[in-house]
Each structure stands twice: as structure tokens, then as C-alpha cells.
Design a protein around this motif. Sequence first.
Motif, mmCIF file in Angstrom:
data_model
loop_
_atom_site.group_PDB
_atom_site.id
_atom_site.type_symbol
_atom_site.label_atom_id
_atom_site.label_comp_id
_atom_site.label_asym_id
_atom_site.label_seq_id
_atom_site.Cartn_x
_atom_site.Cartn_y
_atom_site.Cartn_z
ATOM 1 N N ASN A 47 0.499 -1.254 -0.126
ATOM 2 C CA ASN A 47 -0.123 -0.311 0.195
ATOM 3 C C ASN A 47 1.082 0.820 0.375
ATOM 4 O O ASN A 47 0.518 1.866 -0.378
ATOM 5 C CB ASN A 47 -1.406 -0.303 0.980
ATOM 6 N N VAL A 48 1.464 0.890 0.457
ATOM 7 C CA VAL A 48 2.971 2.413 0.982
ATOM 8 C C VAL A 48 3.730 2.711 -0.671
ATOM 9 O O VAL A 48 3.477 3.727 -0.954
ATOM 10 C CB VAL A 48 4.090 2.052 2.381
ATOM 11 N N GLY A 49 3.801 1.265 -1.605
ATOM 12 C CA GLY A 49 4.544 1.982 -2.741
ATOM 13 C C GLY A 49 3.308 2.087 -3.752
ATOM 14 O O GLY A 49 3.179 2.657 -4.853
ATOM 15 N N ALA A 50 2.236 1.429 -3.759
ATOM 16 C CA ALA A 50 0.999 2.015 -4.288
ATOM 17 C C ALA A 50 0.862 3.584 -3.777
ATOM 18 O O ALA A 50 0.356 4.246 -4.777
ATOM 19 C CB ALA A 50 -0.453 1.259 -4.111
ATOM 20 N N ALA A 51 0.814 4.047 -2.745
ATOM 21 C CA ALA A 51 0.580 5.331 -2.601
ATOM 22 C C ALA A 51 2.253 6.425 -2.741
ATOM 23 O O ALA A 51 1.447 7.300 -3.348
ATOM 24 C CB ALA A 51 0.625 6.101 -1.327
ATOM 25 N N ALA A 52 2.746 5.526 -3.064
ATOM 26 C CA ALA A 52 3.386 6.130 -3.867
ATOM 27 C C ALA A 52 3.419 6.957 -5.237
ATOM 28 O O ALA A 52 4.082 8.156 -5.827
ATOM 29 C CB ALA A 52 5.031 6.010 -3.752
ATOM 30 N N ARG A 53 3.358 5.507 -5.959
ATOM 31 C CA ARG A 53 2.432 5.810 -7.319
ATOM 32 C C ARG A 53 1.419 6.912 -7.210
ATOM 33 O O ARG A 53 1.517 8.157 -8.827
ATOM 34 C CB ARG A 53 1.862 4.581 -7.508
ATOM 35 N N ALA A 54 0.563 6.630 -6.731
ATOM 36 C CA ALA A 54 -0.548 7.395 -7.011
ATOM 37 C C ALA A 54 0.092 9.504 -7.002
ATOM 38 O O ALA A 54 -0.720 10.163 -7.437
ATOM 39 C CB ALA A 54 -1.494 7.062 -5.720
ATOM 40 N N MET A 55 0.321 9.338 -5.519
ATOM 41 C CA MET A 55 1.329 10.972 -5.166
ATOM 42 C C MET A 55 1.806 11.213 -7.139
ATOM 43 O O MET A 55 2.441 12.411 -7.045
ATOM 44 C CB MET A 55 2.415 11.086 -4.665
ATOM 45 N N ALA A 56 3.532 10.436 -7.526
ATOM 46 C CA ALA A 56 3.807 10.909 -8.799
ATOM 47 C C ALA A 56 2.391 10.799 -9.481
ATOM 48 O O ALA A 56 2.787 12.123 -10.344
ATOM 49 C CB ALA A 56 4.489 9.963 -8.687
ATOM 50 N N MET A 69 -20.210 -0.810 1.317
ATOM 51 C CA MET A 69 -18.748 -0.867 1.227
ATOM 52 C C MET A 69 -17.709 0.009 1.142
ATOM 53 O O MET A 69 -17.269 1.025 0.454
ATOM 54 C CB MET A 69 -18.069 -1.361 -0.056
ATOM 55 N N PRO A 70 -17.808 0.904 2.570
ATOM 56 C CA PRO A 70 -17.131 2.474 2.847
ATOM 57 C C PRO A 70 -16.509 2.817 2.753
ATOM 58 O O PRO A 70 -15.112 4.013 3.071
ATOM 59 C CB PRO A 70 -18.111 3.012 4.315
ATOM 60 N N THR A 71 -15.084 1.469 2.577
ATOM 61 C CA THR A 71 -13.649 1.714 3.377
ATOM 62 C C THR A 71 -13.159 1.921 2.315
ATOM 63 O O THR A 71 -12.494 0.729 1.818
ATOM 64 C CB THR A 71 -13.078 0.723 4.655
ATOM 65 N N LEU A 72 -12.107 2.231 1.186
ATOM 66 C CA LEU A 72 -11.331 2.691 0.385
ATOM 67 C C LEU A 72 -10.308 2.447 1.108
ATOM 68 O O LEU A 72 -9.522 2.538 1.550
ATOM 69 C CB LEU A 72 -11.067 4.497 0.080
ATOM 70 N N ASN A 73 -8.640 1.607 -0.782
ATOM 71 C CA ASN A 73 -7.651 0.559 0.320
ATOM 72 C C ASN A 73 -7.082 2.540 0.463
ATOM 73 O O ASN A 73 -7.635 3.954 -0.501
ATOM 74 C CB ASN A 73 -7.415 0.259 -0.839
ATOM 75 N N LEU A 74 -6.148 2.141 1.205
ATOM 76 C CA LEU A 74 -4.966 3.211 2.043
ATOM 77 C C LEU A 74 -4.338 4.456 0.009
ATOM 78 O O LEU A 74 -4.791 5.269 0.352
ATOM 79 C CB LEU A 74 -4.417 2.855 2.592
ATOM 80 N N ALA A 75 -4.427 3.805 -0.234
ATOM 81 C CA ALA A 75 -3.312 4.310 -1.388
ATOM 82 C C ALA A 75 -4.481 4.852 -2.643
ATOM 83 O O ALA A 75 -4.697 6.084 -3.295
ATOM 84 C CB ALA A 75 -2.683 3.386 -2.510
ATOM 85 N N GLN A 76 -5.476 3.946 -2.378
ATOM 86 C CA GLN A 76 -6.911 4.806 -3.445
ATOM 87 C C GLN A 76 -7.109 5.982 -3.177
ATOM 88 O O GLN A 76 -7.608 7.354 -3.397
ATOM 89 C CB GLN A 76 -8.428 3.505 -3.757
ATOM 90 N N ALA A 77 -7.389 6.477 -1.388
ATOM 91 C CA ALA A 77 -7.526 6.732 -1.046
ATOM 92 C C ALA A 77 -6.427 8.368 -0.711
ATOM 93 O O ALA A 77 -7.434 9.258 -1.447
ATOM 94 C CB ALA A 77 -7.760 7.357 0.728
ATOM 95 N N VAL A 78 -5.359 8.025 -0.568
ATOM 96 C CA VAL A 78 -4.585 9.142 -1.477
ATOM 97 C C VAL A 78 -4.971 9.706 -2.585
ATOM 98 O O VAL A 78 -4.696 10.757 -3.056
ATOM 99 C CB VAL A 78 -2.898 8.410 -1.596
ATOM 100 N N LEU A 79 -5.180 8.468 -3.813
ATOM 101 C CA LEU A 79 -5.811 8.980 -4.953
ATOM 102 C C LEU A 79 -6.345 10.428 -4.695
ATOM 103 O O LEU A 79 -6.806 10.945 -5.551
ATOM 104 C CB LEU A 79 -5.541 7.706 -6.367
ATOM 105 N N VAL A 80 -7.850 9.794 -4.776
ATOM 106 C CA VAL A 80 -8.200 10.972 -4.609
ATOM 107 C C VAL A 80 -8.139 12.254 -4.386
ATOM 108 O O VAL A 80 -8.397 12.949 -5.017
ATOM 109 C CB VAL A 80 -9.814 10.204 -3.885
ATOM 110 N N LEU A 81 -7.473 12.247 -2.987
ATOM 111 C CA LEU A 81 -7.372 14.012 -2.484
ATOM 112 C C LEU A 81 -6.530 13.670 -3.263
ATOM 113 O O LEU A 81 -7.215 15.559 -3.583
ATOM 114 C CB LEU A 81 -6.819 13.691 -1.137
ATOM 115 N N THR A 82 -5.721 13.450 -4.133
ATOM 116 C CA THR A 82 -4.126 14.361 -4.496
ATOM 117 C C THR A 82 -4.978 14.396 -5.940
ATOM 118 O O THR A 82 -4.611 15.613 -6.689
ATOM 119 C CB THR A 82 -3.167 13.182 -4.574
#
Lengths: 253, 253
Positions: free
Chosen positions: B22-31, B146-159
Amino acid sequence: MEIQPDLSWPAIVLVRPREEGNVGAAARAMANMGLERLILVEPAAALGPTARARAVGARPVLDRALRVATLREALAPFARVIATTSTRDRSLGIPLLAPRELPPFLAADPPGTPTALVFGSEVGGLTNDDLAYAGAVVTIPCAPAMPTLNLAQAVLVLTYELFVARATAVPAAQAGAATAQAEQAATAGEIDGLLDHAAALMQEVGFARDDTFAGALRDLRRLAARAAPDTRDVRILRGLCRRVQGALAKREA
Amino acid sequence: MEIQPDLSWPAIVLVRPREEGNVGAAARAMANMGLERLILVEPAAALGPTARARAVGARPVLDRALRVATLREALAPFARVIATTSTRDRSLGIPLLAPRELPPFLAADPPGTPTALVFGSEVGGLTNDDLAYAGAVVTIPCAPAMPTLNLAQAVLVLTYELFVARATAVPAAQAGAATAQAEQAATAGEIDGLLDHAAALMQEVGFARDDTFAGALRDLRRLAARAAPDTRDVRILRGLCRRVQGALAKREA
């Protein structure tokens, strides 16, 4: 192979997905955004424990996913087909949409138009043959240095836009109530009482002799206005003032 | 541990992330969305091959990620802290935003305000103590089933929302002008210094013996986050604490 299009919500069509984890994550994103119909075209991987783990609570979406051999077969029941690409190719000669333009674009179709959103493989995306089925193409805006989203992330962005558009289309009146507090917001009178208390304490400890006393009091009032303290906050801060005054009195005695 | 806040783009702070993928996927979403500054708080997992595989081209974001032991340390340089939760909790007493409301909310801050977006653990999210640092909370709208997003998905939506808002903003200089402050907004570190000072004083006057001490401190932190004090406010309040302590010491002597 019978495909029942959901008449109110688009189906998600994944073409040649390589990694079962991505299929599971896409199923989860769909369920997060209220979509249920998943269609897999020429899937490269079987859906095993990894797909199920990534789907979390969206396993029913995976379990009910349809597998078909060709995109042609997958799209047969749909009257509106939207494809996704990572780069905007104007030579396609069809509308190129941003994700946010998708909901109004679809809203222009007659209600109940069976609609499919098509996503390509993690490697290579959709071919020109695949794109030929689409009436419009959506490209998700990305930083030029890192222009390709993960498959499930792309599914999320499009379905999120649809979900938000649907959610805000109906009532939307509550936005102003968003900062409601469980505790009652302190009244201006309560805040004044707190500031008087603080001013008395400041005088007691010699602060009031400063030239800056009036300015400092005004800044504290501005701060309090900005903070919008509730009654509990005021209670705590006044309790703190009282204790300090008590401690000062005791040490003097 | 030196944290250099990016003055133009928010930092992403992941609190107790459990899965390196999830940390890796969040980093990808950030980039994907043009963000670079990643801060990991009490990370449970080391970042190994799985994190790097999920990051794909965003490995530099992972490689440059800062690891800190506490959220307090992570947030010290930031003047604007936004937390994320999966459910809207009105009792927090701070603005509850939809993702689309985040860009205009941040645009009201003075240009260059160092900003952090904070995401909780995959299991349990952010605690009440974590949330006390935040001046506003964002909740991503989801289907109730199904109210909980995956961590990296949440990072993606905000960014993604920030990226789209920045891309479509024309000059953008005027939004912040209305509420621009003459003084610089205090950083979380400066606010922590003030709260430590207040806590010491509270202990000195016997407040710390109360059962409610920890709760009162958390409420004061929440109040400070809501108030968004500037450096002058912090200076005044610390001056007041200092004077009170001086007066206490003098009367004791």
C-alpha cells in the motif's frame, strides 16, 4: 454467455488484465463507488487468493464477474461504450473527455442507456481495434513525468466521478451543516467571560503594564473568534485560569 | 530528523501503514498526481520488493520518504494539517470536507502555507489523538455497503482533486488574498511548543492530577488546530505562560 446490463449503472469491462491483484482491487473500487457489474475479457490470470484478498468485501463482485472471450462479445448488450487511454489521441475522431466530463456526457443519453466503461491491460492498454468500439474516450490527467495510473486506480477515478455526480445531483442542501459540533458552540458572552478572566490573570502577573497589553488582548479575541471554541473548551480554559489564580494566591499566603 | 516542507504542494503523511504494498501504491498515486513528499509515521513494515514493485516509476518517492517515530514530529513543520476519515464524525468540531471541497479550502490559506494530508492505518484509521492535530477532515464519499477505500486509493482521490483543481485554476492568486494574514501561520511545531508550555503550567498548578488531564490536553490541541493561530498569537500565549510561571516562582520564594 448471457450479459445482463445493469440499466442504471455502467458495467466495468477489463480487457486482458494481467494481474489478479489488480482485478481484485478494481472490484473493491467498484463496490466502494456502488458498482457491481464486472466483465473480464480474455483474462490472462485466474482469480485466486490474491484477487480475493485485494477485493476485501467486494468478493461478490468478483464471484459474479463474467468472463468472455472477446471484447465484441462483452460489449454486445451495451448502447454506450466509453474507453480509457493514458494519452489523448486526437486522431481517434471521437470525443476526448476528462473524467469530470464523463457524468454530464453520459447524462445526455436517454435514461437507462446500457453503458460500459472499458479499461485496457496494465501493459499496452487498449489496442486500436479495442478503441474502435468506443463512442468516446476518457483520459485521466496525470503528471507528465508519471502518466500511467494503476488499473484499479483508473477504475476508481472514473467511478468516483460518477458516484459524486450522482450523489450531488439529488439533494446537496446539507453542505452548510458540515461543521456541526456535538458540544454547543460557545456564545460570544462565554468567550467574553473567558477573555475577561484571562485579562485579569494577565494583570495579576504583570502583563498589563506592557504597552502591548491592549494589542495582545485584541489578538487573543481574534484568535478566539477564529477558533470558535465550544462550551467545553471555554470551561477547560477558565478552569486553567482559576487554578493558576489559586496557585498564585496560595504561594502568596 | 529534518523535515523540509514543500511550500507549493502538500506532503502525504501515512500513519502506521501496515502493508508495504500500500505504501508503494500510494507513492505511485502521488507521483501520478505530481506530489513528491512522503512521510511515514511508525511504519509497521519495512519497504521491500513489494513496495518497490507497486511504486513502479515512483521509487524515488519511496527512496526519499521520511520515517519518523511520532505524528507530532511528522507534523511539526506544517501550518495546515488535513486528516482523512472513513466516516463523518461531526463531534470533532472542525470542518468536514468532501474531497472536492479540499482545493478551495486550501486555496484560502496564504500562498505557500506548508500543508500535510494525513492518512491513518489500513486497520483502524486515525485515532482521536491523531485527529486532534487536524484543522479539517476529509471523508471520501462511498457506497454505504462498502465504505472503506484502500489506503492508496484514498491517497489518489485527494491528490487527484488537487491536481485537477490546479490544472484548471487560472491565476489562483486572488482566492487566498481575502483571508491572508499579516503574520505567518504558526507551524504544528510551534503549536506543540505552546501546548507543552501550557501542560507544564497545568501540572505546576495541580491540574495534572485530574483524571481529565489527558482529555483536556487533547481538547486544547483540537482547539489550537481549529484556531489556526499565527506566530504572534503563539508568542503572546507563551509570554503569558512564562509570566504566570515567573509570578508563581516569585511568590514561592
